[in-house]
Scaffold this active site. Structure first.
Site, PDB file in Angstrom:
ATOM      1  CG  HIS A  49      -1.706   1.257   1.164  1.00 36.17           C
ATOM      2  ND1 HIS A  49      -2.407   1.716   0.560  1.00 36.17           N
ATOM      3  CD2 HIS A  49      -1.682   2.331   2.355  1.00 36.17           C
ATOM      4  CE1 HIS A  49      -2.993   3.078   0.997  1.00 36.17           C
ATOM      5  NE2 HIS A  49      -2.014   3.322   2.023  1.00 36.17           N
ATOM      6  CG  HIS A  73       0.499   6.944   4.381  1.00 37.87           C
ATOM      7  ND1 HIS A  73       1.146   6.078   3.140  1.00 37.87           N
ATOM      8  CD2 HIS A  73      -0.376   6.525   4.905  1.00 37.87           C
ATOM      9  CE1 HIS A  73       0.565   5.448   2.985  1.00 37.87           C
ATOM     10  NE2 HIS A  73      -1.085   5.308   4.030  1.00 37.87           N
ATOM     11  CD  GLU A  77      -4.096   5.367  11.688  1.00 37.26           C
ATOM     12  OE1 GLU A  77      -5.512   5.155  11.014  1.00 37.26           O
ATOM     13  OE2 GLU A  77      -4.125   6.943  10.797  1.00 37.26           O
ATOM     14  CG  ASP A  78      -1.527   1.565  11.227  1.00 33.95           C
ATOM     15  OD1 ASP A  78      -2.404   1.192  11.250  1.00 33.95           O
ATOM     16  OD2 ASP A  78      -2.061   1.590   9.486  1.00 33.95           O
ATOM     17  CG  ASP A 140      -3.717   6.956   2.563  1.00 36.57           C
ATOM     18  OD1 ASP A 140      -3.208   5.739   2.819  1.00 36.57           O
ATOM     19  OD2 ASP A 140      -4.028   7.217   3.145  1.00 36.57           O
ATOM     20  CG  ASP A 259     -19.256  17.744 -21.220  1.00 36.56           C
ATOM     21  OD1 ASP A 259     -20.234  17.188 -21.091  1.00 36.56           O
ATOM     22  OD2 ASP A 259     -18.442  18.117 -20.252  1.00 36.56           O
TER      23      ASP A 259
END
Length: 483
Positions: A49, A73, A77-78, A140, A259
């Protein structure tokens, strides 16, 4: 499953920052070690990821700190790494970017709703400090939406709705058109799968039926421009699925979407944009009311192009978008284009452009300063910035962006505090209108002021913008203190 490797990322970075690939490789190994043993719901190693996120950023020629932050990133957090360790291993800029995209800890909230609202606010307001945070978040979200099939149905729809309500508008405001369109289509696929499939099939049929025709028209225009020594390239485009869906929702039929079929024409400079327009109009008759000059009057996300819809053969309507090469890059990537243009100095340029050129920035800052409550903040952002917008013009031809149902009072305060506080009358499209008149897209607005005129409390019942409400309340409060 995604087959991207670290070599793919390094090759992308090598194309524009060949001396710094060792830093990117270090960030990859650091992230891979921290995420070791973690799996995505697809069953892939988790590192896939952040690797995809970093590749999306590298395709934009993002600076090395941003690439590293893309790889890292999710680490705060993880994993157990700290911001201080990221500073020590890389630098403070990388750590700040990673911290900017990291959700606020769950332990700070009593409910899931409170947590979600606080994190939504953090995402939106991060653009005021460093636009690169938003660009990382969009990269992300893009990969997460591309792999949403591995989530449960309820989570799919929750993520798709959030993408449409929050991330699509953010992509629009920074001009990231390619990401915006893909996020729109991916969201619709999960929110309205039947409608998505139906339009996808119709779009494929339209593409099949018109490819040869558009190819021939492209060659004709290419030859006309070449004969007049105008270097160019031309791309055939079909409107994206979500765009068609919204038009059909607004009671258009496929044949009337002007368009739906388009040719994007890029030339060397602005002068050649206008020369090309004249040459093309000598061959294909334009629909006059559908001509837009976004070069002279750029959109508020810095988009510039000439738009003209012409009658092709067999009575087909074809939109032509004519711009120079730099404008074309901005049309695709928005603020991120300045990584191509300014390299390592891009961050300052991007932030300056956002601050000075985007009306969105000033409105966001206004809302952020007025609403302390996260729920109120998010509600106001959705209604004032992320819902239907209109563009009206002042007497100088400058486009002013406002929320739908705005009044001449909102318009006056958008121009200046003095204009709002002394507004006495409004002229819209050469006709006097009441001050509570609901403005429409493309209206031409002239306001008249008088030093003796004052705001009234009744104005608060009709204005739509945070700025107008705040300034009216401040004026009324000041007048009350004098009485």
């Amino acid at each position: 499953m995604n087959n991207l490797t670290i070599e793919d990322l390094l090759n992308l970075v090598r194309a524009y920052e060949p001396t710094k690939i060792n830093i990117v490789e270090q960030a990859y190994k650091f992230a891979d070690l921290l995420h070791s043993g973690q799996l995505r719901q697809s069953g892939e190693p988790y590192i896939i990821h952040p690797l995809n996120v970093a590749c999306t950023l590298a395709e934009m020629h993002a600076d090395i700190d941003t690439i590293c932050a893309g790889l890292l990133h999710d680490t705060l957090e993880d994993t157990k790494v700290t911001k201080e360790e990221i500073i020590e291993t890389f630098n403070g800029d990388v750590a700040t970017l990673v911290d900017g995209v990291t959700k606020i800890s769950k332990i700070n909230f009593s409910t899931r709703d409170d947590e979600d609202l606080a994190n939504t606010r953090k995402i939106i307001t991060s653009i005021t400090t460093d636009v690169r945070i938003i660009i990382i978040k969009l990269a992300d979200r893009l990969h997460n939406m591309r792999t949403l099939q591995y989530k449960k149905k309820e989570k799919q729809q929750e993520n798709a709705l959030e993408t449409l309500e929050i991330f699509v508008p953010l992509a629009h405001y920074i001009g990231a058109h390619r990401i915006k369109m893909e996020l729109e289509d991916l969201s619709l696929q999960y929110l309205r799968p039947d409608a998505y499939k139906s339009i996808e099939e119709k779009r494929s049929l339209i593409e099949e039926e018109n490819t040869e025709y558009l190819f021939n028209m492209r060659n004709t225009i290419n030859n006309i421009l070449n004969e007049n020594s105008i270097e160019n390239w031309i791309k055939i485009c079909i409107k994206n699925i979500y765009g068609i869906y919204k038009d059909l929702e607004n009671d258009y039929n496929l044949s009337s979407i002007h368009d739906l079929l388009a040719l994007k024409i890029a030339v060397a400079n602005t002068e050649n944009c206008y020369r090309s327009l004249g040459l093309i109009h000598s061959k294909y008759h334009p629909v006059n009311e559908l001509f837009k000059d976004y070069i002279c009057n750029p959109k508020n996300n810095m988009y510039q192009s000439l738009h003209t819809t012409v009658f092709g053969e067999a009575n087909k309507l074809i939109q032509l978008q004519i711009r120079d090469y730099d404008m074309d890059r901005v049309a695709s990537f928005g603020l991120a284009t300045y990584w191509y243009i300014n390299g390592c100095d891009a961050r300052e340029v991007m932030q300056k452009k956002l601050t000075e050129k985007c009306q969105f920035f000033k409105t966001l800052s206004e809302i952020n300063s007025v609403f302390a409550n996260n729920q109120d903040f998010v509600n106001q952002i959705k209604s004032e910035l992320f819902s239907n917008r209109i563009y009206v013009y002042n007497t100088g031809g400058i486009a002013i962006e406002l929320p739908k149902n705005s009044t001449p009072i909102d318009f006056a305060y958008k121009l200046s505090t003095n204009n709002g506080n002394h507004l006495v009358a409004a002229i819209v499209n050469d006709k006097y209108v009441p001050l509570n008149y609901s403005l429409s897209d493309n209206d031409r607005v002239e306001i008249q002021c008088n030093d003796l005129s004052r705001p009234t409390s009744e104005w608060l019942d009709v204005v739509q913008t945070t700025k107008a409400k705040r300034l009216i309340k401040e004026y009324l409060k000041e007048m009350k203190s004098y009485s």
